[in-house]
Write an enzyme that holds these catalytic residues in place. Structure first.
Site, short mmCIF file in Angstrom:
data_model
loop_
_atom_site.label_atom_id
_atom_site.label_comp_id
_atom_site.label_asym_id
_atom_site.label_seq_id
_atom_site.Cartn_x
_atom_site.Cartn_y
_atom_site.Cartn_z
N SER A 161 -4.62 20.08 78.03
CA SER A 161 -5.58 19.00 78.22
C SER A 161 -6.96 19.57 78.56
O SER A 161 -7.48 20.40 77.81
CB SER A 161 -5.05 18.04 79.30
OG SER A 161 -5.74 16.85 79.27
N ASP A 327 1.52 12.36 71.47
CA ASP A 327 0.27 12.39 72.25
C ASP A 327 -0.82 11.67 71.44
O ASP A 327 -1.31 12.17 70.43
CB ASP A 327 -0.12 13.86 72.50
CG ASP A 327 -1.36 14.02 73.37
OD1 ASP A 327 -2.06 13.01 73.62
OD2 ASP A 327 -1.63 15.15 73.79
N HIS A 360 1.05 12.50 76.09
CA HIS A 360 0.17 13.61 76.43
C HIS A 360 0.73 14.48 77.57
O HIS A 360 0.64 15.70 77.54
CB HIS A 360 -1.19 13.02 76.83
CG HIS A 360 -2.20 14.03 77.27
ND1 HIS A 360 -2.66 15.02 76.43
CD2 HIS A 360 -2.83 14.22 78.44
CE1 HIS A 360 -3.53 15.76 77.07
NE2 HIS A 360 -3.66 15.30 78.30
N1 HSE Z 1 -1.82 14.10 83.97
C1 HSE Z 1 -2.64 15.28 83.89
C2 HSE Z 1 -3.17 15.50 82.54
C3 HSE Z 1 -4.35 14.67 82.21
O1 HSE Z 1 -4.97 15.18 81.09
C4 HSE Z 1 -3.70 15.24 84.94
O2 HSE Z 1 -3.79 14.26 85.65
O3 HSE Z 1 -4.45 16.19 85.08
#
Ligand code: HSE
Ligand code: ACO
Length: 395
Positions: A161, A327, A360
């Site tokens: 991410s 995702d 994701h």
């Molecule tokens: N759930 C993760 C990934 C978000 O992209 C976060 O809160 O950092």
């Protein structure tokens, strides 16, 4: 420059003692905005042992609300580290072989300089006087830490991410310092849809009267409702429709009939409220504004005349790009764009799309195919790196 072993942070109305290390860089750092900012403190955690040649370092870059506590009990939530499935003895990122480093990003709230830090000029938290930072700035600050450790080349940089954005930025800004790069569930730019979801979250925070135009710490307030709604909205984007259906369907929460009111009738409502409520206990509202902004500004091609491939021209880095089928926030298409750009300049790249219905956040979960992919790629890179080729590249 000062190294320290223990440090305290303020999170909401609590002061928390953090494990790990931190280093203070007194010299100001140039920011992408054109400003110069300092001093900067970096809080970080390491696992494993750095070898004598300093060639076995793996840098882990965390996502939006992650932190340096990758593989140990979290000091606030008391949950296992966010990547303890991936990082540890005998795991894909094997801490018996590698020296793993993860630092909290600047702008965050887990010990590195951010809006909750005290501005030395005023004696008050920076709040909205903290400068807008970018993914490039986060990586520039991490490079200071890596230089400070005397590491000339990282064996691997990996993250999902926003962590994946940092991986790409490392490979583009400091290609000679990265042997292998693993960007996961990420994108070369934030899309209009990504920016739109972030804007909803920011507006929720700023609409909370307890946000106090960013000065809530001085007023002993916490914009809990706004930050919680921001997380609830974002959390939906981290899952998928099949995952929500599998977990909750239309099942009711602790009742057998609809209430004809606005309680959490449905399990999914109760779940989201829980996610929002628990998030507020570990995260800062202004950090949420700044970090989401940094992600919005990310556009690797923009710095290279609009052509993403130009960013990777002559890259010596070996890439493994990973996406997940379900995702929809950082879909396979966005990850494939990275692969196409790398192929266009004959870079060394492999690509794996992992079948998963988890959405994701699949990169945080027990996804065997994903872990096998990382394990195999890291082992293959290690053979090349530690059998002389990589050592030669260092000197
Ligand atoms: N759930 C993760 C990934 C978000 O992209 C976060 O809160 O950092
Ligand atoms: C990547 C980085 O750099 S760090 C990432 C930052 N960390 C995170 O994002 C962690 C927070 N996110 C999560 O927990 C994500 O949901 C995931 C995807 C990572 C975890 O997924 P899962 O393990 O499947 O957990 P799940 O989504 O089911 O959530 C479980 C929680 O919901 C709660 N829950 C489940 N059903 C309900 C319900 N009906 N009502 C209320 N609460 C519920 C559980 O009690 C549990 O609470 P707890 O976490 O306080 O113990």
């Amino acid at each position: 420059m000062t190294d320290t072993n223990c440090h305290k942070i303020r999170i909401q109305d609590k002061t928390v003692q953090l494990p790990g290390q931190r280093v203070l860089f007194e010299d100001p750092m140039p920011l992408d905005s054109g400003l110069s900012f300092g001093p900067i403190e970096i809080a970080y955690q390491t696992y494993g042992t750095l070898n004598a040649d300093k060639t076995n370092a793996v840098l882990i870059c965390h996502a939006l609300t992650g932190d340096q506590f990758v593989s140990e009990t979290h000091p606030i939530t008391e949950k296992p580290g966010w990547w303890s499935l991936m990082v540890g003895p005998g795991k894909a990122i094997d801490t018996e072989k590698y020296f793993v480093i993860c630092s909290s990003v600047i702008g965050g709230c887990m010990g590195s300089t951010g809006p909750v830090s005290v501005n030395p000029e005023t004696g008050n938290p920076y709040g909205l006087n903290f400068p807008v930072i970018t993914i490039g700035d986060m990586v520039r600050a991490q490079k200071r830490l890596i230089d400070h450790m005397g590491i000339k080349k990282l064996f691997c940089v990996i993250g999902g991410s926003m962590g994946g954005m940092q991986v790409l930025q490392w490979a583009v800004s400091y290609p000679e310092m990265v042997f292998a790069a693993i960007p996961i569930a990420t994108a070369p730019r934030h899309t209009a849809q990504n920016i739109a979801f972030h804007e909803v979250g920011r507006q929720a925070i700023m609409a909370d009267p307890d946000w106090c135009h960013g000065a809530y710490l001085e007023k002993n307030k916490v914009p809990r409702a706004g930050l919680s709604v921001a997380r609830m909205t974002a959390h939906v984007t981290y899952l998928s429709e099949p995952a929500l259906h599998r977990k909750f369907g239309r099942r009711l929460q602790d009742r057998s009939n609809l209430t004809y009111g606005f309680d959490a009738d449905f399990q999914v409502e109760s779940y989201l409220r829980h996610q929002g409520y628990t998030f507020v206990e570990r995260f800062d509202a202004n950090s949420y504004l700044y970090i989401t902004r940094a992600m919005d500004y990310f556009d690797l091609a923009a710095e290279h005349k609009g052509r993403l491939a130009n960013a990777f021209k002559d890259s010596p880095v070996r890439f493994c790009v990973v996406s997940f089928t379900s995702d929809w926030l950082f879909p396979t298409k966005a990850n494939r764009d990275i692969v196409h750009a790398l192929n266009a300049v004959a870079a060394d790249v492999s690509f794996v799309e992992v079948e998963s219905d988890a959405g994701h956040d699949a990169f945080l979960l027990d996804e065997p195919e994903f872990h096998e992919t990382i394990d195999g790629f890291v082992k293959g890179c290690a053979e090349r790196w530690f059998n002389g080729h990589g050592k030669g590249a260092i000197s």
